[in-house]
Scaffold this motif. Structure first.
Motif, PDB file in Angstrom:
ATOM      1  N   ASN A   1       1.042  -1.184   0.006  1.00 49.93           N
ATOM      2  CA  ASN A   1      -0.018   0.058   0.012  1.00 49.93           C
ATOM      3  C   ASN A   1       0.922   1.180  -0.142  1.00 49.93           C
TER       4      ASN A   1
ATOM      5  N   LYS B   1       2.131   1.824  -3.554  1.00 49.69           N
ATOM      6  CA  LYS B   1       0.965   1.668  -4.443  1.00 49.69           C
ATOM      7  C   LYS B   1       0.199   3.031  -4.314  1.00 49.69           C
ATOM      8  N   TYR B   2      -0.150   3.475  -3.295  1.00 50.73           N
ATOM      9  CA  TYR B   2      -0.934   4.699  -2.853  1.00 50.73           C
ATOM     10  C   TYR B   2       0.164   5.959  -2.823  1.00 50.73           C
TER      11      TYR B   2
ATOM     12  N   ASP C   1       4.804   6.439   4.906  1.00 53.69           N
ATOM     13  CA  ASP C   1       5.141   6.647   3.487  1.00 53.69           C
ATOM     14  C   ASP C   1       4.767   8.230   3.076  1.00 53.69           C
TER      15      ASP C   1
ATOM     16  N   ILE D   1      -0.215   9.635  -0.843  1.00 51.79           N
ATOM     17  CA  ILE D   1      -1.308  10.560  -1.052  1.00 51.79           C
ATOM     18  C   ILE D   1      -2.075  10.770   0.251  1.00 51.79           C
TER      19      ILE D   1
ATOM     20  N   ILE E   1     -11.463   2.403   5.895  1.00 53.59           N
ATOM     21  CA  ILE E   1     -10.405   1.853   5.120  1.00 53.59           C
ATOM     22  C   ILE E   1     -10.402   0.188   5.703  1.00 53.59           C
TER      23      ILE E   1
ATOM     24  N   LYS F   1     -13.759  -2.517   1.242  1.00 61.28           N
ATOM     25  CA  LYS F   1     -13.856  -0.912   0.900  1.00 61.28           C
ATOM     26  C   LYS F   1     -12.641  -0.108   0.361  1.00 61.28           C
TER      27      LYS F   1
ATOM     28  N   GLY G   1      -7.318  -3.255  -6.953  1.00 61.20           N
ATOM     29  CA  GLY G   1      -7.358  -3.854  -5.638  1.00 61.20           C
ATOM     30  C   GLY G   1      -8.718  -4.378  -5.177  1.00 61.20           C
ATOM     31  N   ILE G   2      -8.888  -5.223  -4.025  1.00 60.90           N
ATOM     32  CA  ILE G   2     -10.334  -5.365  -3.918  1.00 60.90           C
ATOM     33  C   ILE G   2     -10.558  -4.830  -2.377  1.00 60.90           C
TER      34      ILE G   2
ATOM     35  N   GLY H   1      -7.139  -5.892   2.033  1.00 67.38           N
ATOM     36  CA  GLY H   1      -5.714  -6.116   2.599  1.00 67.38           C
ATOM     37  C   GLY H   1      -5.630  -5.501   4.118  1.00 67.38           C
TER      38      GLY H   1
ATOM     39  N   THR I   1      -8.118  -5.074   5.982  1.00 71.70           N
ATOM     40  CA  THR I   1      -8.976  -5.687   6.984  1.00 71.70           C
ATOM     41  C   THR I   1      -8.499  -6.862   7.550  1.00 71.70           C
TER      42      THR I   1
ATOM     43  N   PHE J   1       1.231   3.800   9.257  1.00 71.19           N
ATOM     44  CA  PHE J   1       0.361   2.823  10.077  1.00 71.19           C
ATOM     45  C   PHE J   1       1.290   2.235  11.040  1.00 71.19           C
TER      46      PHE J   1
END
Ligand code: ADP
Length: 748
Positions: A652, A655-656, A680, A683, A693, A698, A709-710, A713, A715, A740
C-alpha cells in the motif's frame, strides 16, 4: 509520703510518682483518728497521734489496750453481734454514731484489710449537714434528671451539674480516662467566677498507676482540708506484723504531698472524688473541688454519694453501650446505602465522588481520599495531593493487602508527616496489584483540643515547682500526644473492612458480566467466521461452473457470435475472476479468525528483507527510497501471517503514492510498550476515512486507480494484528503521507 517510704533527698515530681507507695502513707487526715486492732487479742496496735482530740484518750492510753476501753458497751455489743461476723475484708461498713467512753461524739467506719481490723473515727458533725430526708430527696431528684439524658456527653454534663447541686462543691468535673491512661475533663459544673477546665487533657502520669488502682478499690475519697497537716500513726509499724498499716481502703488516708501540692497550686482547699467504674475498669472520676474553705462530708451524705457513684457507673455503662450501638447502626445503615448506590451504576467510584458528604460522615473523619488508577480525589480536610501521594507510596509498600489503621502515622512512616491533617490514617486497599485505596484522615488530637483556661493567668508555685499545675499538665499531655490522632474504633475498622468486601464483590460481579459478554462476542465472531467460510466455499463451485462455461463459449462459439456478444462474454469472464478473488479474500479472512496461530520467535529483520524482495518488481518502476530501521527486534508471532502484515502495508505504501520519489520507512518505537510502523510520503488518507478503510472490500478509489485492488488487505492486516493481541492504527493527512502503526501484544 514520709521519709521512710520515699527517699527525702529524691526530688519529687509527677514522673517518679508511680513509685510512691500511697497506700501506706503512715499518716492520716487530721479531722479523724484511726485505730488498728489486732483481732486475736482485740488489742489496739496502732493509732493516730491525734487520738486524744477525737477519741478522748491519748495514744499511749490506747496502745495495747482492748477496744472496750473507749467503745461504749452498746456499740461494742453491736459490733460483736452485727458487724464482726460480716465480711469486712476490703469492705468498709458504717456504724451508728456513738459517744466514746471519754465523752466524744463520733461517727465510725470499720473494715478489715491485710489481717488488721481498722476502725476510723470522725467527730460527729451531722448537724452541720443536710438531714437524711433532705439528702434522700435531692438524691432522688438527681437520679431522675440523670436518667432522662440521651447521649454520654449529655449524661456527663448533667452528672456534673447534679453532683454540684447535690454536694455544693465549687467545681465538679467529670474526668475520663483514655486507653493510654491519660485523662480529660469531659464535663464540668463550676462557680461562675472560676476558670473553666472543660476539655483540658492530662498526661497519664498525673494520676499515677497506684492511685488509679486505689480508685478502683474505693468508690469515694475526700480531703477535708488541704491546708491541714496530716497526723502520723503511732507506732509507725504494726508491732504484730512489723509492717506499715495498709490504708488502701481507709477514708482517712492522707494524700500524697505531690497531690496536696498540685491542689494547693490550683488554690483548692477541699476535694472529694467518686470513681466511675465500668466493666471492672476505672472509666473516670467525678472530681469535686472546693476553694475557700475546708469541707467536711458527714457519713450520711457520704453514703449517698457512694450510692450516686454506683449509679453513675451503671448508667454510664448503659449510656455508652447504647451510644456505641447507635454508631454501629449508623455505620451499617450507611454502608448499605452506599453499596446500593454503587451496585446501580457501572462506575462505583463516581458514586463515592457524588456522595462524598455521606461518605465523610459515615466514618467520623475530617478528610478522605479516593485513589483509583493514579488519580487522587480529596475531600474535607486532607493533606495536599503530593503529600497523599507520599502516604500512598508508603502504604503500597508497607500498608498490607487490606486494611491499615493507625492513630500515629508519623511513627510508622517517617517520610510523610502531615500531622495537622493526617496524624491518623485509616486505609482500605481495593486491589492487591494496583495501589487503589480509600483513605480517611484524622488530625493531630492536640490540635482539636484547646486549653479552655487563660494561659497568662499567674499560678502560685509551691515547693514542688511549677510542674504541678493543670497548665503544665496540659502542656505535657500535648507533648505526649504529639503527632497522634484520636484512635480508630474497632467498629470503624470493621465497617471499612465490610465496605472493602462489598466493593470487591461489586467489582467481581461486574467482571463476571464482562467476561460473559466477551465469551458471547467471541462465540458470535467464530460463528461469523465459519459462516463466511461456508458461504464463500459453497459459492466457489457454481462460480467455477460459470467461469468454465464462459470459457467454453469463447473457445468454441465465439465465431458464431457478433462482436458485441464476444465483448460481453469477455466481461463476464473478468467479472467471474474478480468474484473469485473476492471470495478467496473472504475465505482467507475467515481462516485467519479460525485457525490456531503457530507462534515462534520471528526475526523481523529477515521478514522485512524477504518481503521487500518479494514486492521489488512493483517498487522498481519508480524511484523508491526504502529506509529500514537497524536491528529490528525479534518477536513472538506467526511468521506467515506477520509476513502478510508487512506485505500489505508495504504494498500500500508504494501503491498509494504519486510522488516523484517515493519514500517508505520501516521502524519501531520502544516508548509506552513497543510498536512498529510503516511510513510513506504518499497520497495520505482523509481523517473521515480512517475507520472505513478497515472495512472489508472498501476502497477509496475507482476500481482501476492506483493499480486496482479489492479492499481486503487492511481488514486482513488488522485481524492478524488483533489475533496477536495487538492494535493497528494510523496517522495520516491527505497528500502528506501515512503512517500505519501496530503492536503485537504479548498474549493473544
Ligand atoms: P486495497 O489496497 O486492495 O484497496 P486495502 O484494504 O489494502 O485494499 O486498502 C483500503 C484502502 O485504503 C485503499 O483502497 C486505499 O484507498 C487506502 N489506503 C491503504 N493504504 C494506504 C496508504 N498507504 N496511503 C493511502 N491510502 C491507503
Amino acid at each position: 509520703m514520709n521519709e521512710t517510704n520515699f527517699g527525702v533527698n529524691e526530688e519529687v515530681d509527677l514522673t517518679n510518682c508511680d513509685r510512691e507507695p500511697i497506700h501506706i502513707p503512715g499518716s492520716i487526715q487530721p479531722h479523724g483518728a484511726i485505730l488498728a486492732i489486732d483481732e486475736s487479742a482485740m488489742q489496739v496496735v496502732q493509732t493516730s497521734a491525734n487520738a486524744m482530740e477525737i477519741i478522748g484518750f491519748a495514744p499511749d492510753e490506747l496502745l495495747g489496750e482492748s477496744w472496750g476501753k473507749f467503745l461504749p458497751a452498746e456499740t461494742l455489743a453491736y459490733l460483736e453481734r452485727e458487724i464482726l461476723p460480716k465480711n469486712l475484708e476490703a469492705t468498709p461498713l458504717y456504724l451508728p454514731p456513738f459517744r466514746t467512753v471519754a465523752g466524744k461524739d463520733v461517727e465510725a467506719i470499720i473494715h478489715r484489710f491485710d489481717g488488721v481490723l481498722i476502725l476510723e473515727l470522725e467527730e460527729n458533725r451531722a448537724s452541720e449537714n443536710e438531714s437524711s430526708l433532705a439528702l434522700y430527696a435531692s438524691l432522688k431528684a438527681t437520679l431522675a434528671q440523670l436518667e432522662a439524658t440521651k447521649s454520654v456527653a449529655d449524661f456527663c454534663q448533667k452528672a456534673a451539674e447534679q453532683v454540684r447541686e447535690f454536694t455544693n462543691f465549687d467545681r465538679v468535673m467529670i474526668y475520663r480516662f483514655a486507653e493510654d491512661d491519660s485523662g480529660a475533663v469531659v464535663a464540668e459544673a463550676r462557680r461562675d467566677d472560676l476558670e473553666s477546665f472543660q476539655g483540658v487533657n492530662y498526661p497519664a502520669s498525673d494520676i499515677p498507676k497506684q492511685a488509679r488502682a486505689l480508685y478502683l478499690k474505693s468508690w469515694l475519697r475526700f480531703k477535708v482540708d488541704n491546708d491541714a497537716d496530716s497526723v502520723p500513726l503511732l507506732p509507725e509499724l504494726n508491732p504484730k506484723t512489723g509492717k506499715p498499716l495498709d490504708l488502701s481502703y481507709a477514708v482517712l488516708r492522707s494524700m500524697s504531698p505531690v497531690h496536696t501540692e498540685y491542689l494547693r497550686n490550683m488554690g483548692v482547699r477541699a476535694t472529694m472524688s467518686l470513681s466511675i467504674i465500668r466493666d471492672e475498669k476505672l472509666w473516670g472520676l467525678v472530681a469535686c473541688h472546693h476553694y475557700a474553705a475546708p469541707r467536711y462530708v458527714a457519713h450520711d451524705a457520704r453514703m449517698a454519694r457512694e450510692f450516686l457513684a454506683h449509679f453513675l457507673s451503671l448508667q454510664m455503662a448503659a449510656k455508652e453501650a447504647s451510644e456505641n450501638h447507635e454508631y454501629i447502626r449508623h455505620l451499617t445503615v450507611r454502608h448499605a446505602e452506599l453499596v446500593e448506590l454503587m451496585a446501580q451504576t457501572d462506575d462505583f467510584m463516581q458514586v463515592l465522588l457524588d456522595h462524598d458528604e455521606k461518605f465523610l460522615e459515615w466514618i467520623k473523619a475530617d478528610g478522605a481520599a479516593f485513589v483509583v488508577k493514579d488519580e487522587i480525589r480529596l475531600f474535607g480536610k486532607t493533606p495536599s495531593t503530593k503529600e497523599v501521594g507520599a502516604i500512598l507510596e508508603w502504604l503500597d509498600a508497607h500498608g498490607g493487602d487490606e486494611i491499615y489503621a493507625t492513630d500515629h502515622f508519623a511513627a510508622d512512616c517517617q517520610t510523610a508527616d502531615c500531622r495537622d491533617t493526617a496524624a491518623g490514617v485509616l486505609a482500605v486497599r481495593l486491589s492487591k496489584k494496583m495501589p487503589n485505596f480509600i483513605l480517611w484522615f484524622r488530625p493531630e488530637i492536640s490540635q482539636s483540643v484547646n486549653w479552655a483556661g487563660d494561659p497568662a493567668k499567674p499560678v502560685e508555685i509551691g515547693e514542688f515547682g511549677e510542674r504541678l499545675t493543670p497548665r503544665k499538665s496540659f502542656d505535657l499531655w500535648v507533648e505526649e500526644v504529639a503527632g497522634k490522632s484520636a484512635p480508630w474504633l474497632e467498629c470503624e475498622i470493621e465497617a471499612v473492612g465490610n465496605l472493602r468486601r462489598s466493593i470487591i464483590e461489586i467489582i467481581v460481579r461486574k467482571a463476571e458480566v464482562l467476561a460473559n459478554l466477551n465469551e458471547e462476542l467471541q462465540r458470535s465472531n467464530i460463528e461469523l467466521d465459519s459462516f463466511a467460510y461456508i458461504a464463500s466455499h459453497d459459492l466457489k463451485e457454481p462460480l467455477r461452473g460459470i467461469h468454465n462455461f464462459s470459457h467454453i463459449l469463447i473457445e468454441n462459439y465465439s465465431a458464431d457470435l457478433p462482436e458485441d456478444g464476444r465483448v460481453k462474454l469477455q466481461t463476464l469472464m473478468r467479472l467471474t475472476q474478480r468474484m473469485e478473488s473476492l471470495i478467496e479474500s473472504l475465505l482467507h479472512y475467515s481462516r485467519i479468525g479460525r485457525t490456531e496461530l503457530s507462534k515462534a520467535k520471528v526475526d523481523l529483520n529477515k521478514v522485512v528483507r524477504e518481503t521487500l524482495e518479494m514486492i521489488e518488481s512493483r517498487i522498481s518502476e519508480k524511484t523508491t527510497e526504502i529506509i529500514v530501521a537497524e536491528n529490528l527486534p525479534s518477536v513472538e508471532a506467526d511468521e506467515v501471517l506477520l509476513r502478510e502484515v508487512f506485505t500489505n502495508l508495504l504494498t500500500n505504501a508504494v501503491k498509494y503514492n504519486d510522488k516523484q520519489i517515493r519514500r517508505v520507512e520501516i521502524g519501531f518505537n520502544e516508548t509506552d510498550g513497543r510498536n512498529f510502523y510503516v511510513r510513506d510520503n504518499g497520497i495520505g488518507i482523509a481523517e473521515k476515512n480512517h475507520e472505513t478503510i478497515f472495512r472489508i472490500f472498501k476502497r477509496l478509489h475507482g476500481r482501476d486507480k492506483f493499480g486496482g485492488g479489492i479492499g481486503a488487505g487492511l481488514t486482513i492486516t488488522k485481524k492478524i494484528v488483533e489475533r496477536h493481541g495487538g492494535n493497528l492504527w494510523l496517522e495520516s493527512l491527505p497528500d502528506q503521507g501515512t503512517t500505519f502503526y501496530f503492536t503485537l501484544g504479548a498474549a493473544e
